[in-house]
Enzyme design. Structure first.
Site, PDB file in Angstrom:
ATOM      1  CE  LYS A  50      25.321 -14.102  -8.168  1.00 28.08           C
ATOM      2  NZ  LYS A  50      24.019 -13.775  -8.712  1.00 28.08           N
ATOM      3  CD  GLN A  94      22.080 -15.037 -11.409  1.00 24.00           C
ATOM      4  OE1 GLN A  94      22.364 -15.019 -10.233  1.00 24.00           O
ATOM      5  NE2 GLN A  94      22.603 -14.087 -12.456  1.00 24.00           N
ATOM      6  CG  ASP A 117      19.979 -10.767  -5.373  1.00 19.60           C
ATOM      7  OD1 ASP A 117      21.174 -10.449  -5.554  1.00 19.60           O
ATOM      8  OD2 ASP A 117      19.705 -11.691  -6.237  1.00 19.60           O
TER       9      ASP A 117
END
Ligand code: GUN
Length: 293
Positions: A50, A94, A117
């Protein structure tokens, strides 16, 4: 007949090229903070990918690595710092988190305008009420793959396997928004094979290696495989038995090289969307990026 293979790697590369141009047009450099707690090997790989992808399109990426023993309070303090940092447009923590940290406490603490997200309850509520907001990356990637395949969704029977908050539920909502007739199936569904056989679109997101067999797939169905499962020999397989299904489906995504690269590209898209939404506020706070002559 052999299915059209949907090349997520190529589609993601095209999207990233477009995003790089959009990033360059912003009057400041967009920034993404990626937080990793602990040293889980798979998570470490995802986080590195990412951050690299962000860098490559001209988005500054900060990777914040915290030890596995980090307390929830310490992580919340870090989130508060990132929420208040005007250089940070997007924050991604994460998952999974170590057991001493409640994921809902952390996700709920992220500024919803920086929640790239799309997991914050405000963004979840916006998605399900049809209001604009940040949408989870994997479901966005799935919809882009379907659009690329030219899949007609209006009135189509779509089955989603898996009811997770990250993939199953939001992708079902996006399919519904596209006027598909959606069945959200899961581990307690009585006859998964029968549900799949009726479907023109199958989205597999259950995390069970090669669950979907060739004889579950109707002729010409579009099959999107979100699963990433590691076999004993170290190789990766999806939730779909690709070699069997490829003979029935009209179009199918491979694993790897299907949904995975699209997820990362959509994260970058969300980061630029978050950055653009904060543009006016930012241009007051900071000098413009110097322009080349
Ligand atoms: N872990 C597995 N998938 C995801 C994702 O999409 N976002 C985050 N933050 N963690 C994950």
């Amino acid at each position: 007949m052999t299915a059209h293979i949907l090349d997520g790697k190529a589609l993601a590369a095209a999207l990233r090229a477009d995003l790089a141009q959009r990033a360059a047009k912003l009057p400041y450099r967009a920034g993404l903070a990626v937080v990793l707690v602990g040293e889980e090997a798979a998570s470490a790989v995802y986080v590195r990918n990412k951050a690299r992808a962000a860098d490559a399109i001209g988005v500054t990426a900060w990777t914040i690595r915290l030890p596995a023993g980090t307390t929830e309070a310490a992580l919340l303090a870090e989130i508060a710092r990132l929420n208040g940092d005007p250089d940070v447009d997007g924050i991604l923590v994460q998952l999974p988190l170590p057991p001493q940290i409640r994921p809902e406490a952390v996700i709920g603490a992220i500024d919803p305008t920086k929640d790239v997200d799309g997991f914050h309850p405000l963004n979840v509520g916006r998605l399900h009420s049809g209001a604009p907001g940040l949408v989870p990356c994997t479901p966005l990637g799935v919809m882009k793959l379907l659009a690329h395949a030219g899949t007609a969704l209006r009135g189509a029977r779509a089955v989603v396997l898996g009811r997770s908050a990250i993939v199953g539920k939001p992708v079902a909502e996006l399919l519904l928004r596209a006027d598909a007739t959606v069945t959200l199936a899961h581990s307690r569904t009585r006859d998964l094979a029968a549900e799949c056989r009726r479907a023109e679109v199958i989205i597999a997101a259950v995390g069970r290696a090669e669950l979907v067999r060739g004889d579950w797939v109707a002729n010409d169905a579009v099959v999107i495989d979100v699963g990433i499962n590691r076999r004993a020999d170290g190789s990766l397989v999806g939730d779909v038995a690709f070699d069997e299904c490829v003979d029935h489906a009209g179009a199918i995504t491979p694993v790897p090289g299907g949904v995975g690269p699209m997820t990362i590209a959509c994260l970058l898209e969300n980061t630029l969307a978050a950055a653009a939404a904060r543009r006016d506020q930012k241009s007051i706070q900071r000098p413009l990026r110097s322009q080349s002559p």
